[in-house]
Design an enzyme around this catalytic site. Structure first.
Site, short mmCIF file in Angstrom:
data_model
loop_
_atom_site.label_atom_id
_atom_site.label_comp_id
_atom_site.label_asym_id
_atom_site.label_seq_id
_atom_site.Cartn_x
_atom_site.Cartn_y
_atom_site.Cartn_z
N ASP A 165 -2.45 -2.13 10.48
CA ASP A 165 -2.63 -2.04 9.02
C ASP A 165 -3.22 -3.31 8.42
OD1 ASP A 165 -1.67 0.52 8.74
OD2 ASP A 165 0.35 -0.07 8.13
N GLY B 110 7.58 1.41 4.72
CA GLY B 110 6.36 2.21 4.81
C GLY B 110 5.32 1.77 3.82
N LEU B 111 5.50 0.53 3.30
CA LEU B 111 4.57 -0.01 2.29
C LEU B 111 3.74 -1.17 2.84
CD1 LEU B 111 7.11 -0.02 -0.72
CD2 LEU B 111 5.28 1.65 -0.32
N ALA B 112 3.78 -1.36 4.17
CA ALA B 112 3.01 -2.38 4.88
C ALA B 112 3.32 -3.80 4.40
CB ALA B 112 1.50 -2.10 4.77
N PRO C 142 9.83 -3.70 -0.85
CA PRO C 142 10.97 -3.29 -0.02
C PRO C 142 10.62 -3.42 1.47
CG PRO C 142 10.63 -1.71 -1.78
CD PRO C 142 9.47 -2.67 -1.84
N VAL C 143 11.53 -4.03 2.24
CA VAL C 143 11.28 -4.31 3.65
C VAL C 143 11.47 -3.03 4.48
CG1 VAL C 143 12.06 -5.66 5.65
CG2 VAL C 143 11.93 -6.72 3.40
N GLY D 160 4.97 -6.37 5.81
CA GLY D 160 4.69 -7.43 6.77
C GLY D 160 3.19 -7.61 6.99
N SER D 161 2.47 -6.48 7.09
CA SER D 161 1.02 -6.54 7.33
C SER D 161 0.29 -7.22 6.17
CB SER D 161 0.44 -5.12 7.48
OG SER D 161 1.10 -4.45 8.53
N THR D 162 0.72 -6.94 4.94
CA THR D 162 0.02 -7.53 3.81
C THR D 162 0.31 -9.03 3.70
OG1 THR D 162 -0.59 -7.15 1.49
CG2 THR D 162 1.74 -7.01 1.98
N LYS E 108 0.84 -1.21 0.00
CA LYS E 108 0.00 0.00 0.00
C LYS E 108 0.87 1.25 0.00
CE LYS E 108 0.75 1.50 4.43
NZ LYS E 108 1.58 2.61 4.74
P1 ATP Z 1 4.45 -0.36 8.19
O1 ATP Z 1 4.23 0.57 7.03
O2 ATP Z 1 3.25 -1.21 8.55
O3 ATP Z 1 5.15 0.26 9.37
P2 ATP Z 1 6.69 -1.29 6.80
O4 ATP Z 1 6.25 -1.47 5.39
O5 ATP Z 1 7.41 -0.03 7.12
O6 ATP Z 1 5.45 -1.48 7.72
P3 ATP Z 1 7.59 -3.98 6.96
O7 ATP Z 1 8.08 -4.29 5.57
O8 ATP Z 1 6.31 -4.55 7.38
O9 ATP Z 1 7.63 -2.42 7.22
O10 ATP Z 1 8.77 -4.42 7.96
C1 ATP Z 1 8.86 -3.96 9.28
C2 ATP Z 1 9.65 -4.98 10.11
O11 ATP Z 1 8.82 -6.11 10.30
C3 ATP Z 1 10.90 -5.47 9.39
O12 ATP Z 1 12.03 -4.89 9.92
C4 ATP Z 1 10.89 -6.98 9.58
O13 ATP Z 1 11.95 -7.40 10.40
C5 ATP Z 1 9.58 -7.31 10.29
N1 ATP Z 1 8.78 -8.34 9.58
C6 ATP Z 1 8.16 -9.36 10.15
N2 ATP Z 1 7.50 -10.12 9.24
C7 ATP Z 1 7.71 -9.54 8.05
C8 ATP Z 1 7.29 -9.87 6.72
N3 ATP Z 1 6.54 -10.94 6.45
N4 ATP Z 1 7.66 -9.02 5.75
C9 ATP Z 1 8.43 -7.94 6.03
N5 ATP Z 1 8.87 -7.61 7.24
C10 ATP Z 1 8.51 -8.40 8.27
#
Ligand code: ATP
Length: 283
Positions: free
Chosen positions: A136, A98-100, A94-95, A102-104, A11
């Site tokens: 999220d 800010g693109l959710a 990208p981990v 883990g949540s997705t 997202k």
């Molecule tokens: P949000 O926008 O909800 O804050 P984000 O997109 O910034 O999330 P994510 O990619 O969800 O961040 O990663 C945040 C942290 O969650 C990572 O540092 C990772 O160690 C942890 N994590 C746990 N499970 C997952 C997963 N399935 N995919 C990505 N990261 C994960």
């Protein structure tokens, strides 16, 4: 053995406002959420026993701290199911961007197990379970274009804002969401999103007005500490983006383009200096 494959879309935030800090420490938000075509692909396979995770990514944990484990655990406990599961995460989002991401992935596992275990849960029931995993997750189950209030769980579906050209740029900086919220001075925010206007423009399907009105109050914290993000925004605008914004707490910056040639030129240009640059579209 039964197997199911589910798409887990990322997202972006077309707007993000923080209204107040609640007594329980959470923040009261007002955001417009938009799914994009960029996605992880989650494969869930039944096994005789146990729970295992594998992934093409070296950046995510494969132990119990992975959100897909939390999703499996909450479902197995709630419905008292004791079957083995193996999950493969094809990570393209990208981990910690800010693109959710883990949540997705967690949302995809809830949907996948609902089908695999023939639980027949409705979407709103899955969303209630999702909220136990993260704020999220309910939106990631709903998808599309939505207004999110509360901590992100009070959702209203909006008219679809699909098929807009999006360029994503993530410089791979280490941004802690918790630090960004802790460093946010609510009383000092002067430039807030005009959510009512955004809702009108989305209803009209006016890409240009939506792009011009986009605002994220967390930029004040993340961009101040990481000026390169402003440079990316400026590059997007100088290459013809209708608007450019940081998603969530960052560091991903996205631009909305009306012209695919402009987008391609911008992508080419940013690729030399930025870790991840991807073209996608809203869905
Ligand atoms: P949000 O926008 O909800 O804050 P984000 O997109 O910034 O999330 P994510 O990619 O969800 O961040 O990663 C945040 C942290 O969650 C990572 O540092 C990772 O160690 C942890 N994590 C746990 N499970 C997952 C997963 N399935 N995919 C990505 N990261 C994960």
């Amino acid at each position: 053995m039964k197997k199911i494959i589910i798409d887990a879309h990322a997202k972006i935030n077309l707007s993000l406002d923080v209204l107040k800090r609640r007594e329980d420490g959470y923040h009261e938000l007002e955001m417009i959420m938009q799914q994009i075509a960029l996605k992880d692909v989650i494969t869930i396979e039944e096994r005789d026993a146990g729970f295992t995770i594998a992934s093409n990514s070296k950046e995510i944990p494969l132990d119990q701290s992975n959100l897909v484990y939390k999703a499996y655990n909450v479902m197995a406990k709630k419905f008292n199911i004791n079957k083995g599961i193996h999950i493969y995460i094809e990570k393209n989002i990208p981990v910690a961007g800010g693109l959710a991401g883990g949540s997705t992935d967690a949302a995809a596992v809830l949907k996948g197990l609902n089908t695999l275990w023939k639980l027949n849960l409705r979407e709103d029931q899955l969303m209630d379970i999702g909220l136990k995993i993260g704020a999220d997750v309910p939106y990631c189950i709903m998808g599309g274009t939505a207004l999110a209030k509360g901590i992100g769980e009070k959702l209203t579906r909006l008219k679809s804002f699909s098929d807009r050209l999006i360029l994503i740029a993530n410089p791979g900086l280490n941004i802690s969401t918790a630090d960004v919220y802790n460093n946010l001075k609510l009383e000092k925010i002067t430039d807030r999103p005009h959510t009512e206007n955004m809702l009108k423009y989305i209803e009209k399907g006016d890409t240009e007005l939506v792009a011009k009105e986009m605002k994220n109050v967390l930029e004040g914290v993340t961009i101040k500490e990481n000026p390169i993000l402003n440079k990316i925004k400026e590059q997007m605008i100088s290459h013809g983006a209708l608007g450019s914004l940081m998603s969530g707490s960052g560091p991903t910056i996205f631009g909305i383009f009306s012209d695919s040639t402009d987008l391609a030129k911008c992508e080419e240009n940013l690729k030399y200096s930025i870790k991840t640059v991807l073209s996608t579209k809203t869905v």
